[in-house]
Structures are given as structure tokens and as C-alpha cells.
Write a protein that holds these residues in place. Structure first.
Motif, mmCIF file in Angstrom:
data_model
loop_
_atom_site.group_PDB
_atom_site.id
_atom_site.type_symbol
_atom_site.label_atom_id
_atom_site.label_comp_id
_atom_site.label_asym_id
_atom_site.label_seq_id
_atom_site.Cartn_x
_atom_site.Cartn_y
_atom_site.Cartn_z
ATOM 1 N N GLY A 97 -38.899 -17.713 -11.898
ATOM 2 C CA GLY A 97 -38.203 -16.494 -12.267
ATOM 3 C C GLY A 97 -39.179 -15.428 -12.714
ATOM 4 O O GLY A 97 -40.385 -15.556 -12.549
ATOM 5 N N CYS A 98 -38.627 -14.380 -13.316
ATOM 6 C CA CYS A 98 -39.417 -13.242 -13.802
ATOM 7 C C CYS A 98 -39.098 -13.003 -15.274
ATOM 8 O O CYS A 98 -37.973 -13.221 -15.711
ATOM 9 C CB CYS A 98 -39.061 -11.979 -13.024
ATOM 10 N N THR A 156 -29.206 -5.876 -16.864
ATOM 11 C CA THR A 156 -29.966 -6.345 -18.018
ATOM 12 C C THR A 156 -29.368 -5.739 -19.287
ATOM 13 O O THR A 156 -28.501 -4.864 -19.216
ATOM 14 C CB THR A 156 -31.453 -5.942 -17.921
ATOM 15 N N ILE A 201 -41.080 -8.041 -9.919
ATOM 16 C CA ILE A 201 -39.730 -7.696 -10.353
ATOM 17 C C ILE A 201 -39.597 -6.186 -10.197
ATOM 18 O O ILE A 201 -40.491 -5.428 -10.581
ATOM 19 C CB ILE A 201 -39.442 -8.159 -11.797
ATOM 20 N N LYS A 213 -37.405 -11.799 -21.729
ATOM 21 C CA LYS A 213 -36.264 -12.580 -21.254
ATOM 22 C C LYS A 213 -36.530 -13.051 -19.829
ATOM 23 O O LYS A 213 -37.032 -12.290 -19.000
ATOM 24 C CB LYS A 213 -35.002 -11.712 -21.303
ATOM 25 N N TYR A 239 -35.502 -14.098 -16.141
ATOM 26 C CA TYR A 239 -34.465 -13.854 -15.137
ATOM 27 C C TYR A 239 -34.761 -14.711 -13.910
ATOM 28 O O TYR A 239 -35.919 -14.853 -13.519
ATOM 29 C CB TYR A 239 -34.432 -12.374 -14.739
ATOM 30 N N GLU A 271 -31.157 -11.117 -7.505
ATOM 31 C CA GLU A 271 -30.762 -9.863 -8.147
ATOM 32 C C GLU A 271 -29.985 -10.142 -9.420
ATOM 33 O O GLU A 271 -29.110 -11.003 -9.455
ATOM 34 C CB GLU A 271 -29.904 -9.042 -7.181
ATOM 35 N N THR A 272 -30.311 -9.404 -10.469
ATOM 36 C CA THR A 272 -29.544 -9.516 -11.711
ATOM 37 C C THR A 272 -28.470 -8.439 -11.693
ATOM 38 O O THR A 272 -28.734 -7.307 -11.287
ATOM 39 C CB THR A 272 -30.438 -9.300 -12.950
ATOM 40 N N ARG A 278 -30.665 -2.764 -13.168
ATOM 41 C CA ARG A 278 -30.386 -3.770 -12.143
ATOM 42 C C ARG A 278 -31.742 -4.129 -11.557
ATOM 43 O O ARG A 278 -32.477 -3.252 -11.104
ATOM 44 C CB ARG A 278 -29.466 -3.227 -11.058
ATOM 45 N N CYS A 279 -32.069 -5.407 -11.592
ATOM 46 C CA CYS A 279 -33.398 -5.839 -11.163
ATOM 47 C C CYS A 279 -33.302 -6.860 -10.038
ATOM 48 O O CYS A 279 -32.336 -7.608 -9.944
ATOM 49 C CB CYS A 279 -34.152 -6.464 -12.335
ATOM 50 N N CYS A 309 -35.691 -9.912 -8.678
ATOM 51 C CA CYS A 309 -36.842 -10.742 -9.024
ATOM 52 C C CYS A 309 -37.249 -11.551 -7.799
ATOM 53 O O CYS A 309 -36.427 -12.234 -7.196
ATOM 54 C CB CYS A 309 -36.450 -11.660 -10.178
ATOM 55 N N CYS A 359 -36.921 -2.915 -10.754
ATOM 56 C CA CYS A 359 -35.709 -2.531 -11.480
ATOM 57 C C CYS A 359 -35.374 -1.063 -11.239
ATOM 58 O O CYS A 359 -36.257 -0.241 -11.011
ATOM 59 C CB CYS A 359 -35.898 -2.746 -12.977
#
Length: 76
Positions: A1-2, A17, A30, A7, A9, A13-14, A22-23, A25, A32
Motif C-alpha cells: 500500500g501507500c 481521505t 500515490i 495512514k 492506504y 483508489e481510495t 481522492r487518491c 495508490c 491525489c
């Protein structure tokens, strides 16, 4: 992850946050982008901009009564 702001992730795609980003990884990096648009054209004399973390957007409200919203002509 990143890791972003301490934190972790997962890859992919997240949705959002804690800082309203919207990020995406990947093993390489990463990336965003913001989920909000900054108001640029509104009644600056009578209104002010307040960031709403629940909606991840800026609210433009009356200076004399923040419960009332102001019209925004454009955002960037």
C-alpha cells in the motif's frame, strides 16, 4: 500500500481521505486530487467562505448570519 499523512492506504483508489482527497495508490506512487472546488466569484463584501469537512466542499455564507448561504457565481 501507500502511506499518506501517516495512514496506510491499500493499492487502488481510495474513495476519500480524511483531508478530502481522492487518491490512487500504485506500487510506483500515490496520486491525489481534491474533491472540492474553490469559490472565486461571490459577494465578497457580505459573504465568507467556510470549509465543510463533512461534504468536502466550501460553503459560502453570509458574514452577518452564517446560517444563510450566498450565491456562488463560479468555482475553480
Amino acid at each position: 500500500g501507500c502511506i499518506l499523512d501517516g495512514k496506510l492506504y491499500p493499492f487502488g483508489e481510495t474513495p476519500r481521505t480524511d483531508d478530502c482527497l481522492r487518491c490512487t495508490c500504485s506500487p510506483e506512487a500515490i496520486r491525489c486530487c481534491t474533491l472540492f472546488h474553490t469559490p472565486v466569484s461571490y459577494d465578497k463584501k457580505n459573504c465568507k467562505v467556510v470549509f465543510n469537512k463533512e461534504t468536502c466542499d466550501y460553503d459560502v455564507v453570509r458574514k452577518d448570519d452564517p446560517s444563510k448561504e450566498c450565491f456562488v457565481y463560479s468555482r475553480v
